[in-house]
Motif scaffolding. Structure first.
Motif, PDB file in Angstrom:
ATOM      1  N   VAL A  27       0.843  -1.208   0.000  1.00 47.19           N
ATOM      2  CA  VAL A  27       0.000   0.000   0.000  1.00 47.19           C
ATOM      3  C   VAL A  27       0.873   1.250   0.000  1.00 47.19           C
ATOM      4  O   VAL A  27       0.657   2.183  -0.778  1.00 47.19           O
ATOM      5  CB  VAL A  27      -0.942   0.006   1.240  1.00 47.19           C
ATOM      6  N   LEU A  28       1.875   1.274   0.884  1.00 44.95           N
ATOM      7  CA  LEU A  28       2.721   2.456   1.050  1.00 44.95           C
ATOM      8  C   LEU A  28       3.553   2.774  -0.184  1.00 44.95           C
ATOM      9  O   LEU A  28       3.577   3.920  -0.647  1.00 44.95           O
ATOM     10  CB  LEU A  28       3.643   2.270   2.256  1.00 44.95           C
ATOM     11  N   HIS A  29       4.249   1.789  -0.740  1.00 37.17           N
ATOM     12  CA  HIS A  29       5.182   2.052  -1.826  1.00 37.17           C
ATOM     13  C   HIS A  29       4.517   2.625  -3.076  1.00 37.17           C
ATOM     14  O   HIS A  29       5.007   3.635  -3.610  1.00 37.17           O
ATOM     15  CB  HIS A  29       5.991   0.804  -2.164  1.00 37.17           C
ATOM     16  N   PRO A  30       3.406   2.050  -3.576  1.00 34.30           N
ATOM     17  CA  PRO A  30       2.764   2.654  -4.757  1.00 34.30           C
ATOM     18  C   PRO A  30       2.265   4.084  -4.473  1.00 34.30           C
ATOM     19  O   PRO A  30       2.397   4.966  -5.320  1.00 34.30           O
ATOM     20  CB  PRO A  30       1.586   1.720  -5.059  1.00 34.30           C
ATOM     21  N   TRP A  31       1.716   4.309  -3.276  1.00 33.93           N
ATOM     22  CA  TRP A  31       1.246   5.655  -2.937  1.00 33.93           C
ATOM     23  C   TRP A  31       2.406   6.641  -2.910  1.00 33.93           C
ATOM     24  O   TRP A  31       2.328   7.742  -3.460  1.00 33.93           O
ATOM     25  CB  TRP A  31       0.524   5.648  -1.587  1.00 33.93           C
ATOM     26  N   LEU A  32       3.511   6.240  -2.279  1.00 28.78           N
ATOM     27  CA  LEU A  32       4.680   7.112  -2.185  1.00 28.78           C
ATOM     28  C   LEU A  32       5.239   7.431  -3.567  1.00 28.78           C
ATOM     29  O   LEU A  32       5.540   8.590  -3.876  1.00 28.78           O
ATOM     30  CB  LEU A  32       5.748   6.455  -1.312  1.00 28.78           C
ATOM     31  N   LYS A  33       5.368   6.430  -4.412  1.00 26.84           N
ATOM     32  CA  LYS A  33       5.875   6.653  -5.766  1.00 26.84           C
ATOM     33  C   LYS A  33       4.966   7.603  -6.543  1.00 26.84           C
ATOM     34  O   LYS A  33       5.439   8.489  -7.260  1.00 26.84           O
ATOM     35  CB  LYS A  33       6.019   5.321  -6.509  1.00 26.84           C
ATOM     36  N   GLU A  34       3.670   7.412  -6.403  1.00 25.43           N
ATOM     37  CA  GLU A  34       2.707   8.284  -7.094  1.00 25.43           C
ATOM     38  C   GLU A  34       2.853   9.735  -6.621  1.00 25.43           C
ATOM     39  O   GLU A  34       2.926  10.665  -7.432  1.00 25.43           O
ATOM     40  CB  GLU A  34       1.285   7.788  -6.830  1.00 25.43           C
ATOM     41  N   GLN A  35       2.918   9.935  -5.311  1.00 18.59           N
ATOM     42  CA  GLN A  35       3.032  11.291  -4.764  1.00 18.59           C
ATOM     43  C   GLN A  35       4.360  11.934  -5.142  1.00 18.59           C
ATOM     44  O   GLN A  35       4.407  13.110  -5.529  1.00 18.59           O
ATOM     45  CB  GLN A  35       2.862  11.267  -3.245  1.00 18.59           C
ATOM     46  N   LEU A  36       5.448  11.184  -5.022  1.00 19.64           N
ATOM     47  CA  LEU A  36       6.753  11.736  -5.379  1.00 19.64           C
ATOM     48  C   LEU A  36       6.832  12.038  -6.867  1.00 19.64           C
ATOM     49  O   LEU A  36       7.435  13.042  -7.267  1.00 19.64           O
ATOM     50  CB  LEU A  36       7.872  10.775  -4.963  1.00 19.64           C
ATOM     51  N   SER A  37       6.208  11.216  -7.693  1.00 23.65           N
ATOM     52  CA  SER A  37       6.181  11.481  -9.142  1.00 23.65           C
ATOM     53  C   SER A  37       5.471  12.793  -9.432  1.00 23.65           C
ATOM     54  O   SER A  37       5.912  13.576 -10.282  1.00 23.65           O
ATOM     55  CB  SER A  37       5.504  10.332  -9.897  1.00 23.65           C
ATOM     56  N   GLU A  38       4.380  13.058  -8.721  1.00 25.66           N
ATOM     57  CA  GLU A  38       3.662  14.327  -8.900  1.00 25.66           C
ATOM     58  C   GLU A  38       4.534  15.507  -8.484  1.00 25.66           C
ATOM     59  O   GLU A  38       4.591  16.525  -9.172  1.00 25.66           O
ATOM     60  CB  GLU A  38       2.356  14.325  -8.100  1.00 25.66           C
ATOM     61  N   VAL A  39       5.226  15.369  -7.350  1.00 22.76           N
ATOM     62  CA  VAL A  39       6.105  16.448  -6.884  1.00 22.76           C
ATOM     63  C   VAL A  39       7.226  16.670  -7.893  1.00 22.76           C
ATOM     64  O   VAL A  39       7.566  17.815  -8.232  1.00 22.76           O
ATOM     65  CB  VAL A  39       6.680  16.127  -5.489  1.00 22.76           C
ATOM     66  N   LEU A  40       7.817  15.583  -8.387  1.00 25.70           N
ATOM     67  CA  LEU A  40       8.901  15.699  -9.371  1.00 25.70           C
ATOM     68  C   LEU A  40       8.407  16.354 -10.659  1.00 25.70           C
ATOM     69  O   LEU A  40       9.124  17.162 -11.262  1.00 25.70           O
ATOM     70  CB  LEU A  40       9.507  14.327  -9.653  1.00 25.70           C
ATOM     71  N   ASP A  41       7.191  16.037 -11.081  1.00 24.04           N
ATOM     72  CA  ASP A  41       6.610  16.674 -12.277  1.00 24.04           C
ATOM     73  C   ASP A  41       6.463  18.179 -12.059  1.00 24.04           C
ATOM     74  O   ASP A  41       6.750  18.981 -12.958  1.00 24.04           O
ATOM     75  CB  ASP A  41       5.258  16.058 -12.631  1.00 24.04           C
ATOM     76  N   GLU A  42       6.004  18.559 -10.859  1.00 19.81           N
ATOM     77  CA  GLU A  42       5.865  19.985 -10.543  1.00 19.81           C
ATOM     78  C   GLU A  42       7.226  20.678 -10.577  1.00 19.81           C
ATOM     79  O   GLU A  42       7.360  21.781 -11.113  1.00 19.81           O
ATOM     80  CB  GLU A  42       5.229  20.169  -9.163  1.00 19.81           C
ATOM     81  N   LEU A  43       8.248  20.038 -10.013  1.00 18.29           N
ATOM     82  CA  LEU A  43       9.602  20.604 -10.020  1.00 18.29           C
ATOM     83  C   LEU A  43      10.129  20.730 -11.444  1.00 18.29           C
ATOM     84  O   LEU A  43      10.777  21.719 -11.800  1.00 18.29           O
ATOM     85  CB  LEU A  43      10.549  19.741  -9.185  1.00 18.29           C
ATOM     86  N   GLU A  44       9.854  19.725 -12.262  1.00 18.35           N
ATOM     87  CA  GLU A  44      10.320  19.739 -13.648  1.00 18.35           C
ATOM     88  C   GLU A  44       9.668  20.873 -14.436  1.00 18.35           C
ATOM     89  O   GLU A  44      10.314  21.511 -15.260  1.00 18.35           O
ATOM     90  CB  GLU A  44      10.020  18.378 -14.293  1.00 18.35           C
ATOM     91  N   LYS A  45       8.383  21.149 -14.154  1.00 15.54           N
ATOM     92  CA  LYS A  45       7.700  22.253 -14.838  1.00 15.54           C
ATOM     93  C   LYS A  45       8.295  23.595 -14.432  1.00 15.54           C
ATOM     94  O   LYS A  45       8.440  24.496 -15.254  1.00 15.54           O
ATOM     95  CB  LYS A  45       6.204  22.231 -14.528  1.00 15.54           C
ATOM     96  N   LYS A  46       8.643  23.732 -13.142  1.00 17.60           N
ATOM     97  CA  LYS A  46       9.234  24.984 -12.659  1.00 17.60           C
ATOM     98  C   LYS A  46      10.642  25.178 -13.207  1.00 17.60           C
ATOM     99  O   LYS A  46      11.015  26.278 -13.590  1.00 17.60           O
ATOM    100  CB  LYS A  46       9.275  25.007 -11.125  1.00 17.60           C
ATOM    101  N   GLN A  47      11.439  24.111 -13.193  1.00 20.29           N
ATOM    102  CA  GLN A  47      12.809  24.181 -13.698  1.00 20.29           C
ATOM    103  C   GLN A  47      13.200  22.819 -14.249  1.00 20.29           C
ATOM    104  O   GLN A  47      13.537  21.904 -13.488  1.00 20.29           O
ATOM    105  CB  GLN A  47      13.790  24.621 -12.616  1.00 20.29           C
ATOM    106  N   PRO A  48      13.182  22.698 -15.578  1.00 21.17           N
ATOM    107  CA  PRO A  48      13.564  21.414 -16.183  1.00 21.17           C
ATOM    108  C   PRO A  48      14.978  21.001 -15.775  1.00 21.17           C
ATOM    109  O   PRO A  48      15.855  21.845 -15.572  1.00 21.17           O
ATOM    110  CB  PRO A  48      13.485  21.698 -17.695  1.00 21.17           C
ATOM    111  N   ALA A  49      15.194  19.699 -15.655  1.00 21.56           N
ATOM    112  CA  ALA A  49      16.479  19.167 -15.202  1.00 21.56           C
ATOM    113  C   ALA A  49      17.626  19.641 -16.078  1.00 21.56           C
ATOM    114  O   ALA A  49      18.719  19.919 -15.587  1.00 21.56           O
ATOM    115  CB  ALA A  49      16.428  17.644 -15.168  1.00 21.56           C
ATOM    116  N   GLU A  50      17.388  19.780 -17.392  1.00 21.34           N
ATOM    117  CA  GLU A  50      18.485  20.176 -18.284  1.00 21.34           C
ATOM    118  C   GLU A  50      18.914  21.631 -18.089  1.00 21.34           C
ATOM    119  O   GLU A  50      19.985  22.031 -18.532  1.00 21.34           O
ATOM    120  CB  GLU A  50      18.149  19.903 -19.758  1.00 21.34           C
ATOM    121  N   THR A  51      18.091  22.425 -17.388  1.00 26.12           N
ATOM    122  CA  THR A  51      18.466  23.825 -17.145  1.00 26.12           C
ATOM    123  C   THR A  51      19.155  24.006 -15.784  1.00 26.12           C
ATOM    124  O   THR A  51      19.586  25.110 -15.453  1.00 26.12           O
ATOM    125  CB  THR A  51      17.236  24.754 -17.193  1.00 26.12           C
ATOM    126  N   LEU A  52      19.257  22.937 -15.009  1.00 22.00           N
ATOM    127  CA  LEU A  52      19.930  23.025 -13.713  1.00 22.00           C
ATOM    128  C   LEU A  52      21.429  23.195 -13.917  1.00 22.00           C
ATOM    129  O   LEU A  52      21.991  22.672 -14.880  1.00 22.00           O
ATOM    130  CB  LEU A  52      19.666  21.758 -12.889  1.00 22.00           C
TER     131      LEU A  52
END
Length: 198
Positions: free
Chosen positions: A30-55
């Motif tokens: 239960v925990l692992h799929p939920w955590l991956k889903e939530q972290l994926s959403e956070v990572l998507d938000e971070l990528e929209k703010k600043q794409p990895a290639e621009t770091l």
């Protein structure tokens, strides 16, 4: 009442934003799929703010944003994406599962485990100690699902105006001032030969 209710929690102290889900049990399945889903959403938000290639290159990033800060000297960051999140959580066996740890690393997430007996370092637990009493105060639940509903409603209310958590923030300074007033009525003190006045 019968049964239990648990609150899966992902908390960002800097903004106070809380991601949570009520569940009846929290095994890895239960925990692992939920955590991956939530972290994926956070990572998507971070990528929209600043794409990895621009770091900036790893060596030019802030100390806390470099893999080498967190990895043991004998490990290297070769092949890893830029570090985007430091995930602080408890040192439980389920959090050390190889496939989950590999997933975290390959998504730019550094798991940082609190020491045994150091759960107070995990601020998700701190925010849970705020949410749970707010959700259950004066309530008389009839079943675990009712508890879950109240917890999730309280989380939604929290996120309307989240409270960031800051080490040595306003609350601590207020407590120190109150303590000083109780002790002496003055906030002046001499510590190791230096005069301090606030």
């Amino acid at each position: 009442m019968g049964g239990t209710a648990k609150l899966l929690t992902l908390f960002r102290p800097a903004t106070g934003q809380l991601r949570a889900k009520g569940v009846l049990s929290a095994p890895n399945a239960v925990l692992h799929p939920w955590l991956k889903e939530q972290l994926s959403e956070v990572l998507d938000e971070l990528e929209k703010k600043q794409p990895a290639e621009t770091l900036p290159p790893e060596a030019e990033r802030a100390h806390y944003a470099q893999w080498k800060t967190w990895l043991w000297p004998h490990e290297n960051d070769e092949g890893l994406p830029p570090l985007r999140i430091v995930l602080v959580w408890d040192n439980l066996a389920g959090h050390l599962t190889p496939d989950l740890v590999v997933w975290l690393f390959h998504h730019g997430v550094m798991p940082l485990y609190t020491p045994v007996g150091g759960s107070w370092l995990n601020m998700a637990e701190s925010v849970q100690r705020i949410i749970v009493p707010r959700a259950l105060s004066g309530q008389h639940p009839k079943n675990p699902q009712q508890v879950i509903d109240w917890l999730e409603q309280t989380v939604a209310g929290w996120n309307v105006k989240p409270t960031p958590f800051v080490w040595n923030g306003k609350r601590r300074r207020r407590r120190e001032r109150a303590r000083t007033r109780r002790l002496s009525g003055s906030s002046a003190a001499v510590i190791r030969g230096y005069s301090i006045a606030s």
